[in-house]
Design a protein around this motif. Structure first.
Motif, PDB file in Angstrom:
ATOM      1  N   ARG A  28       0.825  -1.208   0.000  1.00  0.00           N
ATOM      2  CA  ARG A  28       0.000   0.000   0.000  1.00  0.00           C
ATOM      3  C   ARG A  28       0.864   1.265   0.000  1.00  0.00           C
ATOM      4  O   ARG A  28       1.941   1.291   0.604  1.00  0.00           O
ATOM      5  CB  ARG A  28      -0.917   0.027   1.229  1.00  0.00           C
ATOM      6  CG  ARG A  28      -1.997  -1.048   1.222  1.00  0.00           C
ATOM      7  CD  ARG A  28      -3.071  -0.739   0.201  1.00  0.00           C
ATOM      8  NE  ARG A  28      -4.232  -1.595   0.381  1.00  0.00           N
ATOM      9  CZ  ARG A  28      -5.377  -1.443  -0.275  1.00  0.00           C
ATOM     10  NH1 ARG A  28      -5.501  -0.466  -1.161  1.00  0.00           N
ATOM     11  NH2 ARG A  28      -6.380  -2.263  -0.059  1.00  0.00           N
ATOM     12  N   ASP A  29       0.352   2.301  -0.649  1.00  0.00           N
ATOM     13  CA  ASP A  29       1.054   3.584  -0.718  1.00  0.00           C
ATOM     14  C   ASP A  29       0.489   4.517   0.348  1.00  0.00           C
ATOM     15  O   ASP A  29      -0.642   4.998   0.234  1.00  0.00           O
ATOM     16  CB  ASP A  29       0.872   4.201  -2.109  1.00  0.00           C
ATOM     17  CG  ASP A  29       1.565   5.560  -2.252  1.00  0.00           C
ATOM     18  OD1 ASP A  29       2.305   5.954  -1.318  1.00  0.00           O
ATOM     19  OD2 ASP A  29       1.353   6.218  -3.288  1.00  0.00           O
ATOM     20  N   VAL A  30       1.278   4.772   1.402  1.00  0.00           N
ATOM     21  CA  VAL A  30       0.846   5.669   2.477  1.00  0.00           C
ATOM     22  C   VAL A  30       1.701   6.940   2.491  1.00  0.00           C
ATOM     23  O   VAL A  30       1.765   7.640   3.499  1.00  0.00           O
ATOM     24  CB  VAL A  30       0.893   4.967   3.852  1.00  0.00           C
ATOM     25  CG1 VAL A  30      -0.089   3.824   3.907  1.00  0.00           C
ATOM     26  CG2 VAL A  30       2.304   4.476   4.170  1.00  0.00           C
ATOM     27  N   SER A  31       2.332   7.238   1.361  1.00  0.00           N
ATOM     28  CA  SER A  31       3.270   8.363   1.302  1.00  0.00           C
ATOM     29  C   SER A  31       2.599   9.723   1.423  1.00  0.00           C
ATOM     30  O   SER A  31       3.277  10.730   1.651  1.00  0.00           O
ATOM     31  CB  SER A  31       4.074   8.311  -0.001  1.00  0.00           C
ATOM     32  OG  SER A  31       3.209   8.402  -1.133  1.00  0.00           O
ATOM     33  N   SER A  32       1.269   9.773   1.277  1.00  0.00           N
ATOM     34  CA  SER A  32       0.571  11.056   1.410  1.00  0.00           C
ATOM     35  C   SER A  32       0.519  11.541   2.855  1.00  0.00           C
ATOM     36  O   SER A  32       0.286  12.731   3.112  1.00  0.00           O
ATOM     37  CB  SER A  32      -0.858  10.942   0.866  1.00  0.00           C
ATOM     38  OG  SER A  32      -1.588   9.967   1.600  1.00  0.00           O
ATOM     39  N   LEU A  33       0.729  10.634   3.830  1.00  0.00           N
ATOM     40  CA  LEU A  33       0.643  11.013   5.240  1.00  0.00           C
ATOM     41  C   LEU A  33       1.736  12.022   5.604  1.00  0.00           C
ATOM     42  O   LEU A  33       2.924  11.761   5.422  1.00  0.00           O
ATOM     43  CB  LEU A  33       0.771   9.780   6.133  1.00  0.00           C
ATOM     44  CG  LEU A  33      -0.460   8.869   6.207  1.00  0.00           C
ATOM     45  CD1 LEU A  33      -0.114   7.536   6.844  1.00  0.00           C
ATOM     46  CD2 LEU A  33      -1.591   9.549   6.974  1.00  0.00           C
TER      47      LEU A  33
END
Length: 401
Positions: A217-222
């Motif tokens: 999953r891509d959680v890089s926006s956090l």
């Protein structure tokens, strides 16, 4: 001044209702829809409730409340499944008009009736005003929360800390995405909604990162994560910073007092074990049993004063007590302050274990054990509850992968 109980999970209607009730000068009472019906009714017995608004997840509870002799006058159902004894929330909205209610309201009006969790003693009620909720808007501004944020709210509306996101998002004009406490759902929303900010409790963060699909999953926006609710084990903090979001805030507070301390990421390096310094006008001392302040580094009970503290408490049903603004709140939490005024939280007084003359807290044992590979969760229990064990022994219940 009338009180309306809200039996809904995180949904947009919660916030519509709280805004409408505020405009009318009424008080919202968010309740846990997953409690047994008799527990919900026990909460409602603390004061006179005029109406119950319930979602589809709470129809069974509403049915039981409706058969009670002390039932409220009105029932309002959110969603398409509307029992015969209830009004339809949707129909009421569609049949309304745009005229403002003929009611005056002010910042010192009562806003919400909450309950403590009841984990160590019987739950008690408390009421906060709009002014006592206002410090959260100041925190949002001071910590740089802006209108381009996408805030994921996962904590249910019956917890006071959930009101921070409602207030902060509304104040700065940010988007707020609502979720339940399902780790898989939370992880999906992090990616799909490009979430920038959220508040989590330690166990929830642990379960999110333990999901098999987490690595893909891509959680890089956090941009930042706020941790609250209970002690954050150091090993879990490091894991969150490395795997979920490097910008981590930790807060400490109590239900009746609101947020009391803030540990920003820039202070973490020099005070890795602290929960921060007093924040938003709060005052904290660590005292002995007589109330005398203890010197830095000495364990004692954490007591506080705060502009966010509830002005009215209900120790028992129908018995409200007004709280003087200068009264100290005895938390039942144990910790110490250092020379720089940073607070270190050790645990609840009831969770203190006497092991060969040393004070150790159940949460500290649990933090060490859950950091071990293969352990999902555990609970430490004092042997005083188990007569077949020798003194100072501790029982550990483990959940392993």
């Amino acid at each position: 001044g009338e009180i309306v109980s809200l039996l809904c999970d995180n949904r947009i209607e919660d916030f519509e209702l709280l805004a409408a009730l505020s405009k009318l000068g009424c008080i919202g009472m968010p309740l846990n829809s997953r409690l047994m019906p008799e527990h919900v009714m026990r909460h409602m017995e603390f004061t006179d409730v005029s109406a119950v608004v319930f979602g589809p997840e709470a129809i069974g509870v509403a049915d039981r409340i409706h058969t009670s002799p002390a039932r409220p006058k009105h029932f309002i159902a959110v969603g398409s499944d509307v029992p015969g004894y209830a009004h339809s929330y949707t129909a009421m909205i569609e049949g309304g008009d745009d005229r403002a209610p003929d009611a005056a309201s002010s910042i010192d009006d009562d806003f919400c009736f909450y309950f403590t969790s009841g984990t160590t003693k019987s739950p008690r009620g408390y009421i906060i005003t709009h002014r006592q909720n206002q410090p959260y808007t100041r925190m949002a501004v001071e910590q740089g929360v802006t209108e381009d944020e996408r805030i994921l709210a996962v904590l249910p509306p019956y917890t006071r800390v959930s009101m921070f996101w409602y207030t902060a998002a509304l104040f700065v004009g940010a988007a707020q995405v609502l979720s339940d406490l399902d780790p898989s759902r939370i992880l999906s929303l992090f990616e799909e909604e490009r979430i920038t900010l959220s508040i989590l409790i330690p166990d929830l963060a642990r379960h999110v990162m333990a999901l098999p699909e987490f690595a893909s999953r891509d959680v890089s926006s956090l941009r930042r994560i706020v941790m609250a609710g209970t002690r954050l084990p150091p090993s879990l903090r490091v894991e969150i910073e490395h795997r979920l979001c490097p910008v981590l805030y930790e807060v400490y507070g109590q239900q009746e007092c609101g947020l009391l301390t803030l540990m920003p990421p820039e202070d973490r390096g020099k005070k890795p074990e602290s929960v921060g310094r007093p924040y938003l006008g709060s005052e904290i001392i660590v005292a002995d049993r007589s109330g005398a302040p203890l010197p830095p580094g000495t364990l004692g009970e954490i007591i506080s004063r705060s502009p966010a503290r509830a002005g009215v408490i209900y120790p028992e049903p129908k018995k409200p007590r007004r709280i003087p603004t200068d009264e100290w709140y005895w938390s039942g939490d144990i910790g110490y302050l250092d020379e720089d005024g940073y607070l270190y939280y050790r645990g609840r007084r009831e969770d203190a274990l006497d092991i060969d003359g040393e004070v150790v807290f159940a949460s500290e044992i649990e933090a060490l054990v859950t950091a071990m590979e293969g352990v999902v969760d555990c609970a430490a229990v004092d042997s005083v509850s188990y007569t077949h064990l020798r003194a100072h022994e501790t029982v550990l219940d483990l959940v392993c992968r």
